[in-house]
Write a protein that holds these residues in place. Structure first.
Motif, PDB file in Angstrom:
ATOM      1  N   ASP A  45       8.788  -9.513   9.009  1.00 37.36           N
ATOM      2  CA  ASP A  45       8.565  -8.835  10.294  1.00 37.36           C
ATOM      3  C   ASP A  45       7.334  -7.945  10.134  1.00 37.36           C
ATOM      4  O   ASP A  45       7.434  -6.719  10.023  1.00 37.36           O
ATOM      5  CB  ASP A  45       9.795  -8.006  10.675  1.00 37.36           C
ATOM      6  N   LEU A  46       6.160  -8.561  10.092  1.00 35.29           N
ATOM      7  CA  LEU A  46       4.921  -7.857   9.765  1.00 35.29           C
ATOM      8  C   LEU A  46       4.658  -6.683  10.704  1.00 35.29           C
ATOM      9  O   LEU A  46       4.789  -6.819  11.927  1.00 35.29           O
ATOM     10  CB  LEU A  46       3.735  -8.819   9.828  1.00 35.29           C
ATOM     11  N   PRO A  47       4.273  -5.530  10.151  1.00 31.50           N
ATOM     12  CA  PRO A  47       3.942  -4.377  10.997  1.00 31.50           C
ATOM     13  C   PRO A  47       2.781  -4.682  11.943  1.00 31.50           C
ATOM     14  O   PRO A  47       2.755  -4.205  13.079  1.00 31.50           O
ATOM     15  CB  PRO A  47       3.556  -3.293   9.994  1.00 31.50           C
ATOM     16  N   THR A  48       1.820  -5.457  11.432  1.00 33.33           N
ATOM     17  CA  THR A  48       0.667  -5.845  12.227  1.00 33.33           C
ATOM     18  C   THR A  48       0.122  -7.150  11.649  1.00 33.33           C
ATOM     19  O   THR A  48       0.314  -7.441  10.463  1.00 33.33           O
ATOM     20  CB  THR A  48      -0.412  -4.746  12.218  1.00 33.33           C
ATOM     21  N   TYR A  49      -0.526  -7.927  12.491  1.00 32.04           N
ATOM     22  CA  TYR A  49      -0.992  -9.250  12.076  1.00 32.04           C
ATOM     23  C   TYR A  49      -1.840  -9.183  10.813  1.00 32.04           C
ATOM     24  O   TYR A  49      -1.731 -10.019   9.926  1.00 32.04           O
ATOM     25  CB  TYR A  49      -1.788  -9.883  13.224  1.00 32.04           C
ATOM     26  N   ASN A  50      -2.723  -8.176  10.722  1.00 30.00           N
ATOM     27  CA  ASN A  50      -3.631  -8.096   9.571  1.00 30.00           C
ATOM     28  C   ASN A  50      -3.089  -7.220   8.454  1.00 30.00           C
ATOM     29  O   ASN A  50      -3.851  -6.693   7.656  1.00 30.00           O
ATOM     30  CB  ASN A  50      -5.019  -7.630  10.010  1.00 30.00           C
ATOM     31  N   TRP A  51      -1.760  -7.076   8.366  1.00 31.79           N
ATOM     32  CA  TRP A  51      -1.150  -6.436   7.190  1.00 31.79           C
ATOM     33  C   TRP A  51      -1.417  -7.299   5.951  1.00 31.79           C
ATOM     34  O   TRP A  51      -1.593  -6.801   4.856  1.00 31.79           O
ATOM     35  CB  TRP A  51       0.352  -6.265   7.412  1.00 31.79           C
ATOM     36  N   ASN A  81      -6.992  -2.596   5.377  1.00 27.69           N
ATOM     37  CA  ASN A  81      -6.214  -2.010   6.468  1.00 27.69           C
ATOM     38  C   ASN A  81      -5.725  -0.631   6.018  1.00 27.69           C
ATOM     39  O   ASN A  81      -4.985  -0.526   5.028  1.00 27.69           O
ATOM     40  CB  ASN A  81      -5.029  -2.916   6.803  1.00 27.69           C
ATOM     41  N   PRO A  82      -6.112   0.458   6.698  1.00 27.08           N
ATOM     42  CA  PRO A  82      -5.729   1.811   6.248  1.00 27.08           C
ATOM     43  C   PRO A  82      -4.228   2.011   6.114  1.00 27.08           C
ATOM     44  O   PRO A  82      -3.780   2.760   5.236  1.00 27.08           O
ATOM     45  CB  PRO A  82      -6.321   2.728   7.322  1.00 27.08           C
ATOM     46  N   LEU A 112      -3.243   0.334   2.801  1.00 23.08           N
ATOM     47  CA  LEU A 112      -3.755   1.094   1.666  1.00 23.08           C
ATOM     48  C   LEU A 112      -2.952   2.373   1.462  1.00 23.08           C
ATOM     49  O   LEU A 112      -2.612   2.726   0.317  1.00 23.08           O
ATOM     50  CB  LEU A 112      -5.236   1.420   1.882  1.00 23.08           C
ATOM     51  N   LYS A 113      -2.627   3.041   2.533  1.00 27.22           N
ATOM     52  CA  LYS A 113      -1.831   4.268   2.420  1.00 27.22           C
ATOM     53  C   LYS A 113      -0.428   3.953   1.911  1.00 27.22           C
ATOM     54  O   LYS A 113       0.117   4.690   1.081  1.00 27.22           O
ATOM     55  CB  LYS A 113      -1.747   4.965   3.783  1.00 27.22           C
ATOM     56  N   TYR A 114       0.143   2.871   2.404  1.00 24.76           N
ATOM     57  CA  TYR A 114       1.480   2.474   1.959  1.00 24.76           C
ATOM     58  C   TYR A 114       1.490   2.209   0.459  1.00 24.76           C
ATOM     59  O   TYR A 114       2.369   2.702  -0.268  1.00 24.76           O
ATOM     60  CB  TYR A 114       1.934   1.232   2.724  1.00 24.76           C
ATOM     61  N   LEU A 115       0.526   1.447  -0.031  1.00 22.67           N
ATOM     62  CA  LEU A 115       0.462   1.118  -1.453  1.00 22.67           C
ATOM     63  C   LEU A 115       0.181   2.348  -2.298  1.00 22.67           C
ATOM     64  O   LEU A 115       0.735   2.503  -3.398  1.00 22.67           O
ATOM     65  CB  LEU A 115      -0.622   0.065  -1.693  1.00 22.67           C
ATOM     66  N   THR A 116      -0.680   3.222  -1.817  1.00 24.31           N
ATOM     67  CA  THR A 116      -1.011   4.439  -2.564  1.00 24.31           C
ATOM     68  C   THR A 116       0.206   5.330  -2.702  1.00 24.31           C
ATOM     69  O   THR A 116       0.523   5.825  -3.795  1.00 24.31           O
ATOM     70  CB  THR A 116      -2.151   5.198  -1.857  1.00 24.31           C
ATOM     71  N   GLN A 117       0.908   5.542  -1.606  1.00 24.35           N
ATOM     72  CA  GLN A 117       2.082   6.415  -1.650  1.00 24.35           C
ATOM     73  C   GLN A 117       3.205   5.797  -2.473  1.00 24.35           C
ATOM     74  O   GLN A 117       3.924   6.514  -3.181  1.00 24.35           O
ATOM     75  CB  GLN A 117       2.555   6.714  -0.232  1.00 24.35           C
ATOM     76  N   TYR A 132      -8.876  -9.111  -7.796  1.00 20.98           N
ATOM     77  CA  TYR A 132      -8.682  -9.961  -6.621  1.00 20.98           C
ATOM     78  C   TYR A 132      -8.502  -9.129  -5.351  1.00 20.98           C
ATOM     79  O   TYR A 132      -8.462  -9.683  -4.253  1.00 20.98           O
ATOM     80  CB  TYR A 132      -7.463 -10.865  -6.803  1.00 20.98           C
ATOM     81  N   ASN A 133      -8.375  -7.835  -5.496  1.00 22.84           N
ATOM     82  CA  ASN A 133      -8.207  -6.957  -4.348  1.00 22.84           C
ATOM     83  C   ASN A 133      -9.522  -6.762  -3.608  1.00 22.84           C
ATOM     84  O   ASN A 133     -10.598  -6.989  -4.158  1.00 22.84           O
ATOM     85  CB  ASN A 133      -7.696  -5.582  -4.808  1.00 22.84           C
ATOM     86  N   ASP A 134      -9.423  -6.316  -2.356  1.00 20.61           N
ATOM     87  CA  ASP A 134     -10.612  -5.807  -1.678  1.00 20.61           C
ATOM     88  C   ASP A 134     -11.175  -4.690  -2.538  1.00 20.61           C
ATOM     89  O   ASP A 134     -10.488  -3.705  -2.819  1.00 20.61           O
ATOM     90  CB  ASP A 134     -10.224  -5.266  -0.297  1.00 20.61           C
ATOM     91  N   LYS A 135     -12.408  -4.836  -3.031  1.00 18.53           N
ATOM     92  CA  LYS A 135     -12.880  -3.931  -4.082  1.00 18.53           C
ATOM     93  C   LYS A 135     -13.083  -2.503  -3.586  1.00 18.53           C
ATOM     94  O   LYS A 135     -12.907  -1.553  -4.357  1.00 18.53           O
ATOM     95  CB  LYS A 135     -14.135  -4.478  -4.749  1.00 18.53           C
TER      96      LYS A 135
END
Length: 612
Positions: A246-252, A298-299, A302-307, A328-331
């Motif tokens: 159930d993706l939060p947004t298409y570009n998640w 996607n901010p 990124l915030k989700y992964l950081t936290q 392989y990540n967005d650098k």
């Protein structure tokens, strides 16, 4: 978190708002970055307007095209530990429901925690294959794949308790840090044991134990002065992750639309003449079909992964990260992620998997790289992995002669490029890991070759890493699949005929491997000259490689004879490092060796001498 059901009466209409997830589930006061983004997930939750108690300021509310999510950002600066209350109001400004949220007290000196460095030896293990401390959780409820030890690619039952039960073994071996492959829930129907396709990144897989078990492992290790290193995955999740369903947004995640596999060509990240389509296919392509590729640009992502990363550091009191598929990540996104963590924890070490075959390309990814600076790029990544060194080790000790590019010349050439790295002591040195060929398979069980390889790994610059079981001679053929290079550690399961965790239970061959490894890395523990000393290496002749590690007070001479015959070396060639010393003590046997004129080396042998 338990599902909470709120029945809201609006006139004669009953509205059901299901709050299913709150992430992070709690947080801490006094963080360096006071901004906290709390994700609330539930049926049509975006229809409500959030407020929060205790004078906390909401600095942002983000709603996406999926009405089941709402992201609320608050400022926790100067907010003491305690319980906050989030209120959600309906369109008539009436409180529809509330949710409590705790800010915990941080551990003392949490921000300046110690992490692993070149004084450590990291032991890499796969928990499912290491030891089964609690057979009751082998086929836990709530997850699909059940234990089947007969299947080399299945779940075998190893767990966190198994690691805790064998910390004495790891300590005796000389390990000071443990890197475990991922322990968070991986609910794939098959091959879930490796853990890299995570389905819930706030929850330890129940087949390994619980969040509390993981925290206890960290605490038990700290009692012994050991550090727990988490294998963190920023590039992808598993297709069974609840958010993917159930993706939060298409570009998640990266979409093409839908699935497209990576081309795995990481040089496209910095090649000045790379086509955009090739670069996109590398970075945005999925690692495999079962691992949706996360969009770090996607901010919200990124915030989700950081936290999430910071949450695990605080919660489990971690001593470091290893980051899977770092390059392989967005650098730009991964650089922000890395900097956010090291800003919060200035001494926290993070080793990134940059699996490339060129030192300049690996060095590009290390913090403050002059190579990266050419493109105005800084990853902020403290540690990279010496994959070129690993390749050289795998080949060199199977070659009896030195040529322009073979035998021990491979090792010399690898270290000749050390100038490319901005922090050469912060590089991970290894001969194998869970994705590569098994060292003892490559060497066909040859103890002498193993001994030379370990002598090198233990005494060169950087942070040594040992793969579980190599210290008892374990092998495994990658040609037979990953399951064969990830065999069960003998003695980790009740009823095993061979218990290699104990001296009594080891075979003579296993004991030979263990004794050498244990003596070597136990000796290394307190040798600052190895941890941070300088290096002088000498060109190999007749496949004999000699180098010195030294500082103002100590000198260590390492001699590796990779030839199939004995060799006698005149020592006057090494006068610039030997200086006034006339003898050296073998760190393994304790015997003294006269180095005043010459040294004789046995075939396929390594000699490590502390100069007297």
């Amino acid at each position: 978190m338990k599902k909470l059901l709120y029945i809201l009466l609006l006139g004669t209409t009953a509205v059901f708002a299901q709050l299913q997830k709150v992430e992070p589930p709690f947080w801490w006061s006094g963080m360096h970055n006071p901004e906290l983004q709390v994700m609330f997930y539930g049926n049509n939750i975006a229809q409500y307007t959030p407020e929060v108690s205790n004078g906390v300021v909401i600095t942002g509310v983000t709603k996406t095209e999926n009405p089941n999510y709402i992201f609320v950002t608050i400022d926790t600066k100067n907010i003491p530990a305690g319980v906050l209350t989030f209120s959600f109001k309906n369109s008539k400004s009436k409180v529809a429901f509330t949710q409590q949220y705790e800010l915990k007290q941080r551990r003392e000196n949490s921000a300046i925690r110690e992490s692993y460095d070149s004084s450590d030896m990291i032991y890499l293990l796969m928990p499912d294959r290491f030891a089964n401390g609690n057979p009751d959780n082998d086929s836990a409820t709530g997850v699909t794949e059940k234990a089947n030890r007969a299947d080399s690619n299945g779940r075998h039952g190893g767990d966190i308790q198994g690691i805790i039960d064998h910390l004495d073994y790891l300590e005796e071996l000389g390990a000071t840090a443990v890197w475990s492959t991922p322990l968070c829930e991986d609910n794939d129907k098959a091959y879930s044991y490796h853990g890299y396709a995570q389905s819930d990144v706030y929850k330890i897989d129940p087949r390994y134990g619980s969040n509390e078990n993981y925290k206890r492992l960290s605490a038990e290790m700290k009692k012994r002065g050991m550090k727990l290193v988490m294998d963190y995955v920023t590039n992808h999740w598993g297709a069974e992750h609840w958010m993917y369903k159930d993706l939060p947004t298409y570009n998640w995640i990266h979409q093409f639309p839908g699935y497209s596999q990576s081309n795995y060509r990481m040089a496209t990240q910095f090649a000045p003449n790379a086509s955009q389509i090739d670069k996109r296919q590398c970075v945005d392509g999925w690692f495999v079909r079962t691992m949706p590729d996360l969009n770090q640009s996607n901010p919200l992502v990124l915030k989700y992964l950081t936290q999430n990363a910071i949450w695990w550091i605080e919660y489990a009191d971690l001593g470091g990260f290893r980051v899977d598929t770092y390059s392989y990540n967005d650098k730009e996104g991964i650089a922000k992620w890395t900097k956010a963590i090291t800003d919060e924890y200035p001494y926290f070490n993070i080793a990134g998997e940059v699996w490339m075959n060129d030192q300049a390309q690996i060095a590009y990814w290390q913090k403050d790289s002059k190579i990266g600076a050419i493109q105005s790029y800084n990853s902020h990544l403290p540690t990279v992995m010496d994959f070129t060194g690993m390749d050289a080790i795998a080949a060199a000790f199977n070659e009896n002669e030195t040529g322009w590019a073979n035998g021990m010349q491979r090792m010399y050439d690898n270290f000749a490029n050390d100038f490319l790295y901005p922090d050469i002591n912060n590089i991970l040195v290894f001969a194998e890991n869970h994705d590569t060929g098994r060292l003892n398979e490559i060497y066909k069980g040859d103890f002498d070759k193993y001994r030379m390889a370990m002598a090198l790994v233990a005494t060169v610059r950087g942070i040594p890493q040992l793969y579980y079981g190599s210290e008892i001679g374990m092998a495994g053929d990658k040609g037979k699949g990953d399951g064969d290079i990830r065999r069960d550690f003998p003695g980790g399961w009740k009823g095993d005929s061979n218990d290699a965790f104990t001296k009594k239970g080891r075979t003579d061959e296993q004991q030979q491997f263990f004794d050498y490894t244990s003596k070597l890395f136990t000796w290394r523990k307190n040798k600052e000259v190895i941890h941070t000393g300088k290096t002088t290496q000498y060109l190999p002749y007749d496949n004999v490689y000699v180098y010195f590690r030294y500082n103002d007070t100590d000198t260590v001479m390492v001699l590796i004879n990779d030839a199939a015959e004995s060799r006698t070396l005149k020592t006057d060639r090494f006068a610039e490092n030997i200086k006034q010393h006339t003898s050296g003590t073998d760190v393994i046997t304790g015997k003294k060796t006269d180095i005043s004129k010459e040294i004789t080396l046995e075939p396929k042998s390594a000699l490590i001498l502390e100069l007297n």
